[in-house]
Design a protein around this motif. Structure first.
Motif, PDB file in Angstrom:
ATOM      1  N   HIS A 142       0.830  -1.200   0.000  1.00 30.16           N
ATOM      2  CA  HIS A 142       0.000   0.000   0.000  1.00 30.16           C
ATOM      3  C   HIS A 142       0.865   1.250   0.000  1.00 30.16           C
ATOM      4  O   HIS A 142       2.076   1.190   0.209  1.00 30.16           O
ATOM      5  CB  HIS A 142      -0.941   0.012   1.204  1.00 30.16           C
ATOM      6  CG  HIS A 142      -0.224   0.101   2.516  1.00 30.16           C
ATOM      7  ND1 HIS A 142       0.380  -1.000   3.107  1.00 30.16           N
ATOM      8  CD2 HIS A 142       0.008   1.148   3.359  1.00 30.16           C
ATOM      9  CE1 HIS A 142       0.942  -0.642   4.247  1.00 30.16           C
ATOM     10  NE2 HIS A 142       0.733   0.670   4.430  1.00 30.16           N
ATOM     11  N   THR A 201      -0.452   7.879  -7.976  1.00 31.17           N
ATOM     12  CA  THR A 201      -0.185   7.278  -9.284  1.00 31.17           C
ATOM     13  C   THR A 201       1.274   7.472  -9.685  1.00 31.17           C
ATOM     14  O   THR A 201       1.940   6.548 -10.166  1.00 31.17           O
ATOM     15  CB  THR A 201      -1.102   7.900 -10.346  1.00 31.17           C
ATOM     16  OG1 THR A 201      -2.468   7.662  -9.979  1.00 31.17           O
ATOM     17  CG2 THR A 201      -0.839   7.295 -11.718  1.00 31.17           C
ATOM     18  N   THR A 246       5.230  -0.129  -9.929  1.00 30.96           N
ATOM     19  CA  THR A 246       3.967  -0.797  -9.642  1.00 30.96           C
ATOM     20  C   THR A 246       2.820   0.121 -10.046  1.00 30.96           C
ATOM     21  O   THR A 246       3.019   1.104 -10.766  1.00 30.96           O
ATOM     22  CB  THR A 246       3.872  -1.180  -8.147  1.00 30.96           C
ATOM     23  OG1 THR A 246       2.670  -1.923  -7.912  1.00 30.96           O
ATOM     24  CG2 THR A 246       3.912   0.043  -7.260  1.00 30.96           C
ATOM     25  N   ALA A 247       1.591  -0.167  -9.600  1.00 28.98           N
ATOM     26  CA  ALA A 247       0.440   0.648  -9.971  1.00 28.98           C
ATOM     27  C   ALA A 247      -0.599   0.596  -8.855  1.00 28.98           C
ATOM     28  O   ALA A 247      -0.581  -0.294  -7.995  1.00 28.98           O
ATOM     29  CB  ALA A 247      -0.176   0.150 -11.276  1.00 28.98           C
ATOM     30  N   LYS A 285      -4.077  -0.130  -7.244  1.00 28.91           N
ATOM     31  CA  LYS A 285      -5.127  -1.137  -7.447  1.00 28.91           C
ATOM     32  C   LYS A 285      -6.482  -0.662  -6.927  1.00 28.91           C
ATOM     33  O   LYS A 285      -7.527  -1.068  -7.427  1.00 28.91           O
ATOM     34  CB  LYS A 285      -4.723  -2.438  -6.754  1.00 28.91           C
ATOM     35  CG  LYS A 285      -5.652  -3.612  -7.029  1.00 28.91           C
ATOM     36  CD  LYS A 285      -5.135  -4.870  -6.373  1.00 28.91           C
ATOM     37  CE  LYS A 285      -6.045  -6.055  -6.650  1.00 28.91           C
ATOM     38  NZ  LYS A 285      -5.543  -7.295  -6.010  1.00 28.91           N
ATOM     39  N   ARG A 335      -4.252   0.854  -2.248  1.00 30.58           N
ATOM     40  CA  ARG A 335      -3.720  -0.507  -2.385  1.00 30.58           C
ATOM     41  C   ARG A 335      -2.901  -0.595  -3.662  1.00 30.58           C
ATOM     42  O   ARG A 335      -3.289  -0.056  -4.702  1.00 30.58           O
ATOM     43  CB  ARG A 335      -4.862  -1.521  -2.421  1.00 30.58           C
ATOM     44  CG  ARG A 335      -4.389  -2.973  -2.514  1.00 30.58           C
ATOM     45  CD  ARG A 335      -5.497  -3.932  -2.184  1.00 30.58           C
ATOM     46  NE  ARG A 335      -4.992  -5.300  -2.091  1.00 30.58           N
ATOM     47  CZ  ARG A 335      -5.597  -6.275  -1.428  1.00 30.58           C
ATOM     48  NH1 ARG A 335      -6.745  -6.005  -0.811  1.00 30.58           N
ATOM     49  NH2 ARG A 335      -5.090  -7.480  -1.386  1.00 30.58           N
ATOM     50  N   LEU A 336      -1.746  -1.238  -3.556  1.00 30.20           N
ATOM     51  CA  LEU A 336      -0.887  -1.431  -4.723  1.00 30.20           C
ATOM     52  C   LEU A 336      -1.051  -2.831  -5.285  1.00 30.20           C
ATOM     53  O   LEU A 336      -1.439  -3.761  -4.578  1.00 30.20           O
ATOM     54  CB  LEU A 336       0.579  -1.215  -4.330  1.00 30.20           C
ATOM     55  CG  LEU A 336       0.952   0.178  -3.799  1.00 30.20           C
ATOM     56  CD1 LEU A 336       2.390   0.182  -3.322  1.00 30.20           C
ATOM     57  CD2 LEU A 336       0.737   1.230  -4.850  1.00 30.20           C
ATOM     58  N   LYS A 337      -0.748  -2.964  -6.554  1.00 28.28           N
ATOM     59  CA  LYS A 337      -0.790  -4.283  -7.172  1.00 28.28           C
ATOM     60  C   LYS A 337       0.313  -5.148  -6.565  1.00 28.28           C
ATOM     61  O   LYS A 337       1.421  -4.677  -6.328  1.00 28.28           O
ATOM     62  CB  LYS A 337      -0.584  -4.171  -8.672  1.00 28.28           C
ATOM     63  CG  LYS A 337      -1.772  -3.537  -9.400  1.00 28.28           C
ATOM     64  CD  LYS A 337      -1.583  -3.550 -10.916  1.00 28.28           C
ATOM     65  CE  LYS A 337      -2.820  -2.986 -11.605  1.00 28.28           C
ATOM     66  NZ  LYS A 337      -2.645  -2.975 -13.086  1.00 28.28           N
ATOM     67  N   ASP A 338      -0.017  -6.409  -6.316  1.00 25.57           N
ATOM     68  CA  ASP A 338       0.938  -7.320  -5.720  1.00 25.57           C
ATOM     69  C   ASP A 338       2.093  -7.614  -6.688  1.00 25.57           C
ATOM     70  O   ASP A 338       1.906  -7.638  -7.884  1.00 25.57           O
ATOM     71  CB  ASP A 338       0.239  -8.637  -5.326  1.00 25.57           C
ATOM     72  CG  ASP A 338      -0.846  -8.374  -4.274  1.00 25.57           C
ATOM     73  OD1 ASP A 338      -0.657  -7.442  -3.485  1.00 25.57           O
ATOM     74  OD2 ASP A 338      -1.842  -9.112  -4.260  1.00 25.57           O
TER      75      ASP A 338
END
Length: 231
Positions: free
Chosen positions: A27, A169, A177-178, A180, A228-231
């Motif tokens: 995160h 962002t 990453t990106a 989520k 939340r970030l992409k895993d």
């Protein structure tokens, strides 16, 4: 390994709020701030009626007379009664303190405060001229405001949300990453900063109009978000 990125909003005047609990997934915590600069279109000013007389009754009568005259002058200029708050009267004894002797009562002071809301800023200076008259020789303060405060607060809030989204962002992208989704939002109270003009005496009122022509006020809002970030 869990990825945690924390972003500090350097432009904010406070430190990011510490969240009560931390999520167990990748995160990022971001604070966003939005500001709107507004030209005031209305105002509020306050005056005191002060009368010193030998008795409490005479002091009250003199203060009431001054207030009645002031309200009549405002009414002639089109100010509605609901935009005037004449306040309560305060009566206090006045003493003289001779050296080595008991205090001597010399009279009474009556004070009444009046607050006037001016819906048309162009008429403010005319009201100020009418305010300074019998029994009124000082204006306590002048506060410049906007009649569209709710609209501008909403605009500042949207700017704060956009600021948080843009930061999150950008930071996520920079770390490969990106975003989520949003896990938690903490909203801070909006802040409307009215413009306070200095108090003035009777001989200063005629120069007041030039001091508020191009004034700006700031309306700001802020928000803290856990993304939340992409895993």
């Amino acid at each position: 390994m869990k990825k945690i990125i924390t972003a500090l909003c350097l432009s904010a005047c406070f430190s990011p709020i510490a969240f009560a609990s931390s999520p167990d997934f990748p995160h990022i915590e971001v604070s966003g701030k939005g500001e709107v600069f507004v030209v005031p279109d209305m105002a509020q000013f306050s005056v005191d009626v002060v009368e010193n007389k030998a008795t409490a009754e005479k002091a009250k009568q003199a203060a009431d007379k001054a207030v009645t005259g002031f309200l009549a002058r405002l009414e002639v200029q089109g100010v509605k009664r609901e935009n005037i708050n004449s306040g309560n009267i305060r009566l206090t004894p006045e003493y003289r303190y001779p050296k080595g002797k008991k205090p001597e009562l010399v009279g009474y002071k009556a004070i009444r405060n009046i607050t006037v809301t001016v819906l048309d800023l162009n008429k403010l200076n005319g009201y100020l001229d009418k305010a300074l008259g019998d029994g009124i020789n000082r204006i306590n303060h002048i506060e410049l405001k906007t009649s569209k405060e709710k609209e501008y607060i909403e605009a500042a809030r949207l700017e704060a949300i956009k600021d948080a989204n843009d930061k999150a962002t950008s930071l996520a992208k920079g770390f490969g990453t990106a975003i989520k989704g949003v896990w938690k939002i903490s909203y801070h109270n909006n802040y409307s900063q009215p413009v306070l003009m200095k108090s003035m005496r009777m001989d200063m009122a005629s120069d007041a109009s030039e001091s508020y022509q191009d004034t700006q006020m700031v309306i700001s809002d802020s928000v803290s978000v856990v993304y939340r970030l992409k895993d």
